[in-house]
Each structure stands twice: as C-alpha cells, then as structure tokens.
Write an enzyme that holds these catalytic residues in place. Structure first.
Site, short mmCIF file in Angstrom:
data_model
loop_
_atom_site.label_atom_id
_atom_site.label_comp_id
_atom_site.label_asym_id
_atom_site.label_seq_id
_atom_site.Cartn_x
_atom_site.Cartn_y
_atom_site.Cartn_z
N CYS A 2 0.82 -1.21 0.00
CA CYS A 2 0.00 0.00 0.00
C CYS A 2 0.86 1.26 0.00
O CYS A 2 1.96 1.28 0.52
CB CYS A 2 -0.87 0.05 1.24
SG CYS A 2 -1.91 -1.38 1.47
N ARG A 27 5.20 -0.03 -6.16
CA ARG A 27 5.24 -0.77 -4.90
C ARG A 27 4.31 -1.98 -4.93
O ARG A 27 4.41 -2.87 -4.09
CB ARG A 27 4.82 0.14 -3.75
CG ARG A 27 5.76 1.29 -3.52
CD ARG A 27 5.09 2.39 -2.74
NE ARG A 27 4.70 1.99 -1.40
CZ ARG A 27 5.45 2.15 -0.31
NH1 ARG A 27 6.65 2.69 -0.42
NH2 ARG A 27 5.03 1.77 0.87
N TRP A 73 -2.97 -2.66 -1.44
CA TRP A 73 -2.55 -4.04 -1.71
C TRP A 73 -3.33 -4.87 -0.71
O TRP A 73 -3.09 -4.80 0.50
CB TRP A 73 -1.04 -4.15 -1.50
CG TRP A 73 -0.45 -5.46 -1.88
CD1 TRP A 73 -0.10 -5.89 -3.13
CD2 TRP A 73 -0.10 -6.53 -0.98
NE1 TRP A 73 0.43 -7.15 -3.07
CE2 TRP A 73 0.44 -7.57 -1.76
CE3 TRP A 73 -0.19 -6.72 0.38
CZ2 TRP A 73 0.89 -8.76 -1.22
CZ3 TRP A 73 0.26 -7.92 0.92
CH2 TRP A 73 0.79 -8.93 0.13
N ASN A 99 -1.88 2.27 5.74
CA ASN A 99 -0.99 1.19 5.32
C ASN A 99 -0.77 0.28 6.50
O ASN A 99 -0.68 0.77 7.63
CB ASN A 99 0.41 1.74 4.96
CG ASN A 99 0.43 2.40 3.62
OD1 ASN A 99 -0.58 2.44 2.94
ND2 ASN A 99 1.59 2.91 3.24
N GLY A 100 -0.57 -1.01 6.23
CA GLY A 100 -0.25 -1.91 7.33
C GLY A 100 -1.46 -2.71 7.78
O GLY A 100 -2.47 -2.78 7.08
N GLU A 482 18.29 -17.87 -6.20
CA GLU A 482 17.81 -16.59 -6.72
C GLU A 482 17.18 -16.79 -8.12
O GLU A 482 16.16 -16.18 -8.45
CB GLU A 482 18.97 -15.58 -6.75
CG GLU A 482 18.68 -14.23 -7.37
CD GLU A 482 17.52 -13.45 -6.72
OE1 GLU A 482 17.04 -13.83 -5.66
OE2 GLU A 482 17.09 -12.46 -7.34
N LYS A 486 13.40 -15.79 -9.16
CA LYS A 486 13.07 -14.89 -10.28
C LYS A 486 12.06 -15.57 -11.20
O LYS A 486 11.11 -14.95 -11.65
CB LYS A 486 14.32 -14.55 -11.10
CG LYS A 486 15.26 -13.49 -10.59
CD LYS A 486 14.71 -12.11 -10.48
CE LYS A 486 14.03 -11.89 -9.19
NZ LYS A 486 14.76 -11.53 -8.02
N GLU A 489 8.53 -15.66 -9.56
CA GLU A 489 7.76 -14.43 -9.44
C GLU A 489 7.45 -13.79 -10.78
O GLU A 489 6.42 -13.14 -10.92
CB GLU A 489 8.39 -13.44 -8.45
CG GLU A 489 9.73 -12.91 -8.80
CD GLU A 489 10.33 -12.02 -7.70
OE1 GLU A 489 9.60 -11.40 -6.94
OE2 GLU A 489 11.57 -11.95 -7.66
N HIS A 505 18.68 -36.92 -2.36
CA HIS A 505 17.97 -37.13 -1.09
C HIS A 505 16.47 -36.83 -1.21
O HIS A 505 15.82 -36.58 -0.20
CB HIS A 505 18.61 -36.27 0.01
CG HIS A 505 20.06 -36.59 0.23
ND1 HIS A 505 20.47 -37.77 0.80
CD2 HIS A 505 21.19 -35.91 -0.11
CE1 HIS A 505 21.80 -37.80 0.84
NE2 HIS A 505 22.26 -36.68 0.28
N LYS A 604 6.37 -4.40 -3.90
CA LYS A 604 7.80 -4.09 -3.93
C LYS A 604 8.36 -3.95 -2.53
O LYS A 604 9.45 -4.41 -2.24
CB LYS A 604 8.00 -2.78 -4.71
CG LYS A 604 9.45 -2.35 -4.88
CD LYS A 604 10.18 -3.27 -5.82
CE LYS A 604 11.66 -3.02 -5.91
NZ LYS A 604 12.37 -4.20 -6.43
#
Ligand code: M6R
Length: 609
Positions: A2, A27, A73, A99-100, A482, A486, A489, A505, A604
């Site tokens: 947000c 964001r 968001w 926000n939050g 990483e 990538k 997402e 394993h 973000k």
C-alpha cells in the site's frame, strides 16, 4: 505494498494526488482511491490500476485543495471498490487512508457494532476511522489529540493519513511501524509513504519517527508530536540528492525490469571504481573499526532476494576474511530467540530499507544486546538507513520492477567489498587473480548481456514448463536459489532452488521428461561434480540446461541446452551467472503474457509481516 499520498495547499489536489499515486504504483497494488475536501469529503475509488481512476476522474466532482490518496494491496477483503481506500466514518466527518495491518480490528469492530456503527467493507481501515469518530464523540477531543491513544491502543504496524471536515486544510499523519514522510514545499505540504513520490515537488522532508504523529496545514510549519503528545523539534532532511534518482522512466526499454537488468554493468563499474579508489576499504565503516577487528561472527538477516544476497555474502566473507557468518531469514529471526554474543555484528540487507520483518529483526537485536548493525540498503532516508549503526548504500538507483535484479547485483557486490574490507583488517591478502578479474567484471557483465538472444531461445523452448529445478553447489547455490525465485515471481512457473548434492535425497523423484533443470555450473573447480549432476538427471530423462563458463565445453556438451557466461575467476562467476537467469525469467514472463514489472499478488516494499 500500500502507498499513502496526501496534499494540502492552494492547488487543485486531485491531479496532484493521482500523479503522486502513479509514483507509488511500482510498490504493487490492486485498487486506488482519493478523497478531496470541499465542504464535504468527495471520494473517488476504483478497483484495478490508476489509469482506471484517472478515467473516472471527470465523472466525480473532486475539486478542492486538500486531500488524501491511497494505493491498496489487499490484506483484509477482496481488491474491490468497496474495500479500497479512503474509507469514511459513519457520519462522513472523517476520511482515512491506511498502510499496514491492525491486529485488534475484530475486537474493535465488535465493540463499535454494539455501539451502533455499521460497516460496508471488510477492511480494518473502516474500523479505525469509525473508532476515531467514536473516540472523538465520546471525549470531545480533536482528532489530533486522540493520536497518543490510537498509537497506544491500536495493535499492529500501520501508517495513517486522516482528513476531517471540521478542520479544512488540515491533514493528520501518524506512524507506528510503516513509514510516512512529510514533504515540504513552501506553503504547500505533502504526505507520502515513499520519498520517490515527493522528490519532484519538495526539497526537504520530515521522516516521521516511529510512534510519532504530525498535523500539517498550508502555510504552517508541520507540528510533530511524540507518542505522549509532546510537540518535538523534528529533523528536516534535504531530499535534493534524490532528484537525480527520480527519472523513473523506461527509456528505450519495453519494461523497467529489462532496463534494470541492463543497468548492471554501470552499477558494477561504480562499485569497482570506488573499491579501487579506496584501496578496498569502505569509508562508511571507519567508526566501527574496533568492533570489526574484534568481530568473532557476523549475523546476516534479510528476506527474499536480499536473503540470497546474504548467502553470497557469507561465501565471500568466510572465504576471504575467515570470519564465520550465519544467515537467517529475517522473518524467522525476529520470532526466534536468537543467541547473540559480544563481538557479533549484525548485517541487515534490504533494498527498500522498509521490509517489516527485517526492521523488526534489527529492533530485536537492540533489545537483546548493544551490537553494531550494518545496513545494506538502496534507499536513502529509509527506516534501515536511519536505524542502522552504519549504512552501506547500494547506489543502484530506484528499482521499479517488483522483481529485484540490479539491487541484488549491487548487494552482492557490496558484500564482496565488505569481505575485502574485513580481509584487510585481518591482514589477509586477496586470492591470486581475484582483483584483476574484479576490475574486468563490469565489462564481462556487459558481454554476458550480449548472450540475451540465446537466453530468449531457451525461454521459447521451455516456456510451457509447469515446474523447474535450479541446482547449484557451494558459491553457485545462492544463485540457483535466486534464479528459482526470479522464475517463480516473473513467469509463475513453479520453480525450486536446491543444492545439487541434495538431489539424491529426494527431489530426483520429481524428474521426468517434462521437468527441466537448470544446473548453475560456473565454478570450474567443480566441473567433475557438475557433470555428474547433469548425468544423474539426463539418465532419468530430465532435460538439463547447464549454465557454464565459456571454456567449459565438456559440461555444455553433456547438457540438452546451455547458457554461457564469459570466463572469469570462479569466485566472481556468480555475478555473471545471475544475468542469464534474470533474462530467462524475463523472457518467460513476456512469452507467457505476464505483467513483468508488477507480477500478480506481489508488492515491492513488504511493510507488513
Ligand atoms: O526491500 P527488501 O530487499 O527488504 O525486500 C525483500 C524482498 O521482499 C524482495 O527481495 C523480494 O523477494 C523481491 N520481490 C525479489 O525479487
């Protein structure tokens, strides 16, 4: 995540608010809205993107010179128009953006329903705005005077901006955890969750401290208060340095993410030049020299890509400076009972400098022991920047793509430089050939980008996969992790990163002809072992894409396909290996028709836990 934006002054607020929100788009959000005061509060909201809000602007009268705005968001309730902010109180006296997360909103809501309030949305925000109305009615206090109580009794981590029909032109801002900044521009004042949205209007700003609140109004100095309601003298920061950072445009690139991938040679150039200029010493750490010399252990915390950078940091610091390093997910660290000892140093890694779990981890450290906390951060003025004992700035420029690319590169470069700094303090010499190749790194990153077409072809071939594995061992392992993140997402292909040796394993059971594996095999010392990994998979009919240095032809020939990076010192090869994996994810996303810069469901800056 947000975003809050606010304006009070003499100009028409609505356009400024919508423009401000567009700077916060990166964001991540799923609905947006504005409220403008003009006698009454006029609110315009829309599910979806800001373009939709803009389209509807002319259909609603939102004229007026003060207002609040929000990109949401979704956390509590679907991303629809009703749930989007701003929210009005029952009497329409107040409008609030937030926000939050408010953790005790259900108890508050029940109490308010018992008192006769009703609710249209599923949000915790609508509960808070009505709670404010209820408190104001009950106590006869002005809303600003209620803030100490709100900061004390409302649980969770949040930032709010409140508008009151009885106090035209006045905006109230409060912060408990989530960031909020007051932008100053002569008689006009702004609020924003992010300095990026302020830089075009303001030369200076007040970063609201945690648990502080402020009252702003046109032509008046902002009044800032601590949680007990005592007015304090807030520090005014210059935001001039940010102006050169705000050219948030894509240039000739189709996507921000692609542009940011292509910015990496220059970022490396800057790191390498600074490193050689300073004889591989980090001047920002001068005041911590005694602690660094005495350091027995480093504890690194971070989330997502920043966590992966931490794992790379561990490799470099242990190998070059001989100091043990533990790396922990900040989200686990903050809820664990971490054992922290004298002579430990904590390193918090965060591109945004605002990630809730990382920041709570930093605060937990200071509640246990007085240890130095070194931040690795990309945003000047962010919470991490201000709360750390020292901050190593990544200087990667604003990263707009939600998937972190250039910030990762810069974080790992900074860890490499930190390792050299620590090695110097310990009197160790750098490994042979390492510094020569470090000097060549920026050009070699550039050269790696030239293999983009080959990466595109591989993406075409594997774009319909439902699953992928990314394997690596030793220094290549964090790069495999990483790479998998990538791909996940950006392309929404299910991808896992794994240590090559762990295959036997369990994960080997997954392999069949439809389950491709990328083997990050850029460490020439490990060529034999990497060939074994490729063979293990191929003999189970699994397709293998080997990521190799140019001279590793044997390995490349064993695989079904290969991605290549130029030859370089093995310790530096991970920098190059990062590039084809970023490009592969990018091409997958484009070929599969996804929103590359703003992948679904992601934000973000993750300012809630
Ligand atoms: O701002 P931070 O570096 O603290 O963010 C941490 C993660 O949220 C972030 O790296 C996330 O995993 C990215 N989307 C990865 O591309």
């Amino acid at each position: 995540m947000c975003g809050i934006f606010g304006y009070t002054g003499s100009a028409e607020a609505a356009d400024l608010l919508i423009e401000g929100l567009s700077k916060l788009e990166y964001r991540g959000y799923d609905s947006a809205g504005i409220s403008v005061l003009n006698g009454d509060i006029h609110t315009l909201k829309s599910a979806g993107n800001i373009a939709k809000l803009r389209e509807r602007r002319s259909s609603v009268d939102v004229s007026g010179t003060s207002g609040i705005a929000h990109t949401r968001w979704a956390t509590h309730g679907e991303p629809n128009e009703t749930n989007s902010h701003p929210h009005h109180s029952n009497s329409n006296r107040y409008s609030l953006v937030h926000n939050g997360i408010i953790e005790n909103y259900l108890e508050m809501k029940k109490d308010l329903i018992d008192k006769g309030f009703d609710f249209k949305s599923d949000t915790d925000t609508e509960v808070l705005v009505n709670y404010i109305e209820h408190l104001a009615n009950e106590t006869g206090k002005q809303p600003a005077d209620l803030m100490p109580e709100i900061l004390r009794d409302v649980k969770g981590s949040f930032a709010i901006a409140l508008m009151d029909t009885k106090n035209p032109g006045v905006l109230i801002a409060a912060r408990k955890g989530s960031p909020l900044i007051i932008g100053l521009d002569g008689n006009e004042q702004y609020l924003s969750s992010d300095p990026l949205a302020l830089a075009q209007h303001c030369d200076s700003a007040i970063y609201l401290e945690n648990r502080h609140y402020a009252v702003i109004a046109p032509g008046k100095k902002p009044a800032v208060y601590n949680e007990r309601g005592l007015e304090i003298v807030a520090e005014v920061a210059v935001i001039d340095q940010m102006k050169d950072q705000i050219t948030v445009d894509k240039g000739d690139f189709s996507h921000y993410t692609l542009k940011e991938i292509y910015e990496q040679p220059d970022i490396a150039r800057q790191h390498v030049a600074e490193s050689f200029q300073n004889h591989h010493i980090l001047p920002e750490l001068t005041h911590l020299k005694k602690e660094l010399v005495a350091a027995k252990r480093l504890v690194v915390i971070g989330c997502g890509t920043s966590l992966h950078a931490g794992w790379m940091g561990r490799n470099y610091i242990e190998r070059l400076a001989g100091i043990p390093v533990v790396v922990e997910q900040a989200s686990e660290f903050r809820y664990g009972e971490p054992l922290l000892f004298e002579n430990d140093i904590v390193i918090a890694v965060s591109q945004s400098g605002e990630t809730a779990d990382t920041m709570e981890g930093v605060r937990l450290v200071s509640s246990i022991r007085d240890l130095p906390v070194i931040g690795l951060c990309n945003v000047k003025g962010s919470t991490l920047y201000r709360e750390a004992s020292a901050c190593l700035m990544l200087n990667a420029g604003p990263e707009i793509g939600v998937a972190s690319t250039k910030a990762f590169m810069s974080q790992v470069l900074m860890f490499f430089r930190l390792a050299m700094h620590l090695a110097d303090l310990k009197g160790y010499n750098a490994h042979e050939g390492l510094l020569d190749d470090f000097k060549k790194l920026p050009n070699l990153i550039e050269k790696t980008l030239k293999f983009n077409e080959a990466t595109h072809e591989i993406a075409e071939k594997y774009k319909d996969s439902e699953n992928m594995l990314f394997l690596g061992r030793g220094i290549q392992f964090p790069i495999a992790m990483e790479g998998a993140l990538k791909v996940k997402e950006l392309s929404y292909i299910h991808a896992e990163g794994y240590s090559s040796a762990e295959m036997k394993h369990g994960p080997l059971a997954l392999i069949d002809e439809k389950f491709p594996t990328v083997v990050v095999a850029t460490d020439s010392e490990q060529e034999g072992k990497n060939i074994n990994t490729v063979k293990e998979i191929s003999s189970r009919k699994g397709k293998v894409i080997a990521l190799v240095q140019e001279s590793s032809t044997r390995l490349a020939n064993e695989a079904d396909d290969y991605l290549m990076v130029p030859d370089i010192h093995d310790m530096l090869a991970p920098f190059l290996a990062t590039i084809p994996l970023q490009l592969l994810s990018f091409h997958f996303a484009v070929l599969r028709g996804h929103n590359v810069d703003q992948p679904r469901n992601l934000a973000k800056s993750v300012t809630v836990e």
